[in-house]
Design an enzyme around this catalytic site. Structure first.
Site, PDB file in Angstrom:
ATOM      1  CG  HIS A 199      -1.368   1.318   1.674  1.00 32.70           C
ATOM      2  ND1 HIS A 199      -2.549   1.710   0.141  1.00 32.70           N
ATOM      3  CD2 HIS A 199      -1.376   1.952   2.538  1.00 32.70           C
ATOM      4  CE1 HIS A 199      -2.944   3.047   1.269  1.00 32.70           C
ATOM      5  NE2 HIS A 199      -2.373   3.039   2.290  1.00 32.70           N
ATOM      6  CG  HIS A 224       0.475   7.659   4.034  1.00 34.73           C
ATOM      7  ND1 HIS A 224       1.794   6.381   2.967  1.00 34.73           N
ATOM      8  CD2 HIS A 224      -0.320   6.937   4.548  1.00 34.73           C
ATOM      9  CE1 HIS A 224       0.594   5.744   2.586  1.00 34.73           C
ATOM     10  NE2 HIS A 224      -0.459   5.343   3.752  1.00 34.73           N
ATOM     11  CG  ASP A 225      -0.571   4.166   6.181  1.00 33.76           C
ATOM     12  OD1 ASP A 225      -1.643   4.792   7.270  1.00 33.76           O
ATOM     13  OD2 ASP A 225      -0.887   3.354   5.881  1.00 33.76           O
ATOM     14  CD  GLU A 271      -3.195   6.401  11.388  1.00 36.90           C
ATOM     15  OE1 GLU A 271      -3.173   7.744  10.974  1.00 36.90           O
ATOM     16  OE2 GLU A 271      -3.614   5.511  10.417  1.00 36.90           O
ATOM     17  CG  ASP A 272      -0.732   1.602  10.465  1.00 39.23           C
ATOM     18  OD1 ASP A 272      -1.620   2.211  11.561  1.00 39.23           O
ATOM     19  OD2 ASP A 272      -1.400   2.048   9.934  1.00 39.23           O
ATOM     20  CG  ASP A 276      -4.025   6.302   2.311  1.00 42.09           C
ATOM     21  OD1 ASP A 276      -4.139   5.416   2.684  1.00 42.09           O
ATOM     22  OD2 ASP A 276      -4.091   7.574   3.781  1.00 42.09           O
TER      23      ASP A 276
HETATM   24  N1  LIG Z   1      -9.785  -0.221   1.053  1.00 43.63           N
HETATM   25  C1  LIG Z   1      -8.315  -1.300   1.982  1.00 43.63           C
HETATM   26  N2  LIG Z   1      -8.065  -0.766   2.529  1.00 43.63           N
HETATM   27  C2  LIG Z   1      -7.528  -1.156   3.851  1.00 43.63           C
HETATM   28  C3  LIG Z   1      -6.713  -2.244   4.213  1.00 43.63           C
HETATM   29  N3  LIG Z   1      -5.966  -3.079   4.754  1.00 43.63           N
HETATM   30  C4  LIG Z   1      -5.906  -1.881   5.382  1.00 43.63           C
HETATM   31  N4  LIG Z   1      -7.070  -0.866   5.437  1.00 43.63           N
HETATM   32  C5  LIG Z   1      -6.852   0.644   5.650  1.00 43.63           C
HETATM   33  O1  LIG Z   1      -7.898   0.243   6.351  1.00 43.63           O
HETATM   34  C6  LIG Z   1      -8.574   1.445   6.840  1.00 43.63           C
HETATM   35  C7  LIG Z   1     -10.176   1.693   7.402  1.00 43.63           C
HETATM   36  O2  LIG Z   1     -10.295   0.684   8.329  1.00 43.63           O
HETATM   37  P1  LIG Z   1     -11.335   0.958   9.008  1.00 43.63           P
HETATM   38  O3  LIG Z   1     -11.217  -0.578  10.300  1.00 43.63           O
HETATM   39  O4  LIG Z   1     -12.390   1.522   8.631  1.00 43.63           O
HETATM   40  O5  LIG Z   1     -10.520   2.461   9.984  1.00 43.63           O
HETATM   41  P2  LIG Z   1      -9.225   2.608  10.986  1.00 43.63           P
HETATM   42  O6  LIG Z   1      -7.895   1.460  10.599  1.00 43.63           O
HETATM   43  O7  LIG Z   1      -8.931   3.666  10.445  1.00 43.63           O
HETATM   44  O8  LIG Z   1     -10.009   2.672  12.113  1.00 43.63           O
HETATM   45  C8  LIG Z   1      -8.017   2.782   5.462  1.00 43.63           C
HETATM   46  O9  LIG Z   1      -7.009   3.197   6.211  1.00 43.63           O
HETATM   47  P3  LIG Z   1      -7.464   5.512   5.875  1.00 43.63           P
HETATM   48  O10 LIG Z   1      -7.263   5.702   7.147  1.00 43.63           O
HETATM   49  O11 LIG Z   1      -8.486   5.663   5.198  1.00 43.63           O
HETATM   50  O12 LIG Z   1      -6.388   5.587   5.489  1.00 43.63           O
HETATM   51  P4  LIG Z   1      -4.544   4.897   5.955  1.00 43.63           P
HETATM   52  O13 LIG Z   1      -4.736   4.432   7.610  1.00 43.63           O
HETATM   53  O14 LIG Z   1      -4.181   4.133   5.045  1.00 43.63           O
HETATM   54  O15 LIG Z   1      -3.550   6.057   5.775  1.00 43.63           O
HETATM   55  C9  LIG Z   1      -6.906   1.831   4.866  1.00 43.63           C
HETATM   56  O16 LIG Z   1      -5.565   2.126   4.594  1.00 43.63           O
HETATM   57  C10 LIG Z   1      -7.317  -3.393   2.981  1.00 43.63           C
HETATM   58  O17 LIG Z   1      -6.896  -4.231   2.270  1.00 43.63           O
HETATM   59  N5  LIG Z   1      -8.272  -2.645   2.022  1.00 43.63           N
END
Ligand SMILES: Nc1nc2c(ncn2[C@@H]2O[C@H](COP(=O)(O)OP(=O)(O)O)[C@@H](OP(=O)(O)OP(=O)(O)O)[C@H]2O)c(=O)[nH]1
Length: 178
Positions: A28, A52-53, A56-57, A114
């Site tokens: 990603h 970028h992550d 946070e992670d 992102d």
């Molecule tokens: N579509 C998708 N998303 C995935 C996948 N694996 C991990 N993600 C991440 O999951 C986040 C959305 O999941 P949620 O459970 O709704 O939110 P949260 O992790 O922020 O609590 C997205 O972060 P975000 O806050 O939108 O952005 P970022 O954390 O990437 O910066 C995305 O990057 C995947 O297989 N598909």
């Protein structure tokens, strides 16, 4: 700097996977870097995209660490992409939608890349997984997940309408969320 950032992010995300899959997490941030590279040649912005992550992670990665390893500007951009994980999903996503419209252009670019990368994942996984897909996420409601991606789209529309990255993002939202 970009090569060092890729190496740093690869190590930092080691052992992590995309939600509900066996896809290594690093695919990603690499995709986000590639998307950002179509919008700018600024190597600090491209480096921040792949990192970028990490604040946070990834354990032990802070703004201070990134400032020393890369530059204070890279560190500030990554900090600008990081959500406060002590807040609820709705609070975090509302705050992101609220702030991205007036964020510096490079923070907006990384944010857009992102979300486009996430939309590409959804577009690929939804036909295979079906409604079960939404259970991968903290917010399991398709409507609310759509609300978030549309909120980012609306906040960036004014500044990014002409970017092909933004146009692809809009097409994928329309296709998957209507
Ligand atoms: N579509 C998708 N998303 C995935 C996948 N694996 C991990 N993600 C991440 O999951 C986040 C959305 O999941 P949620 O459970 O709704 O939110 P949260 O992790 O922020 O609590 C997205 O972060 P975000 O806050 O939108 O952005 P970022 O954390 O990437 O910066 C995305 O990057 C995947 O297989 N598909």
């Amino acid at each position: 700097m970009i090569d060092r950032a890729v190496e740093f992010a690869t190590k930092a995300h080691e052992g992590q996977f995309r939600k509900g899959t066996r896809r290594p997490y690093i695919v990603h941030p690499i995709e986000v870097k590639d998307i950002v590279s179509t919008m700018t040649r600024d190597e600090e912005v491209i480096s921040a995209a792949v990192l970028h992550d990490t604040i946070e992670d990834c354990q032990g990665v802070t703004r201070e660490v990134l400032a020393l390893e890369f530059s204070p500007r890279v560190a500030a951009m990554v900090a600008g992409e990081s959500e406060d994980k002590s807040k609820t999903w709705l609070e975090r996503k509302s705050a992101t939608i609220q702030s991205i419209g007036s964020a510096p252009r490079e923070v907006q670019m990384i944010g857009l890349a992102d979300k486009l990368s996430n939309m590409r994942d959804i577009d690929r996984d939804y036909p295979k997984v079906g409604e079960e897909l939404w259970n991968r996420f903290r917010m399991k409601d398709k409507k609310m997940i759509g609300w978030y991606y549309k909120g980012i789209r609306d906040a960036l529309a004014k500044d990014f309408q002409k970017e092909s990255v933004f146009q692809e993002y809009c097409r994928l939202i329309q296709k998957n969320f209507g």
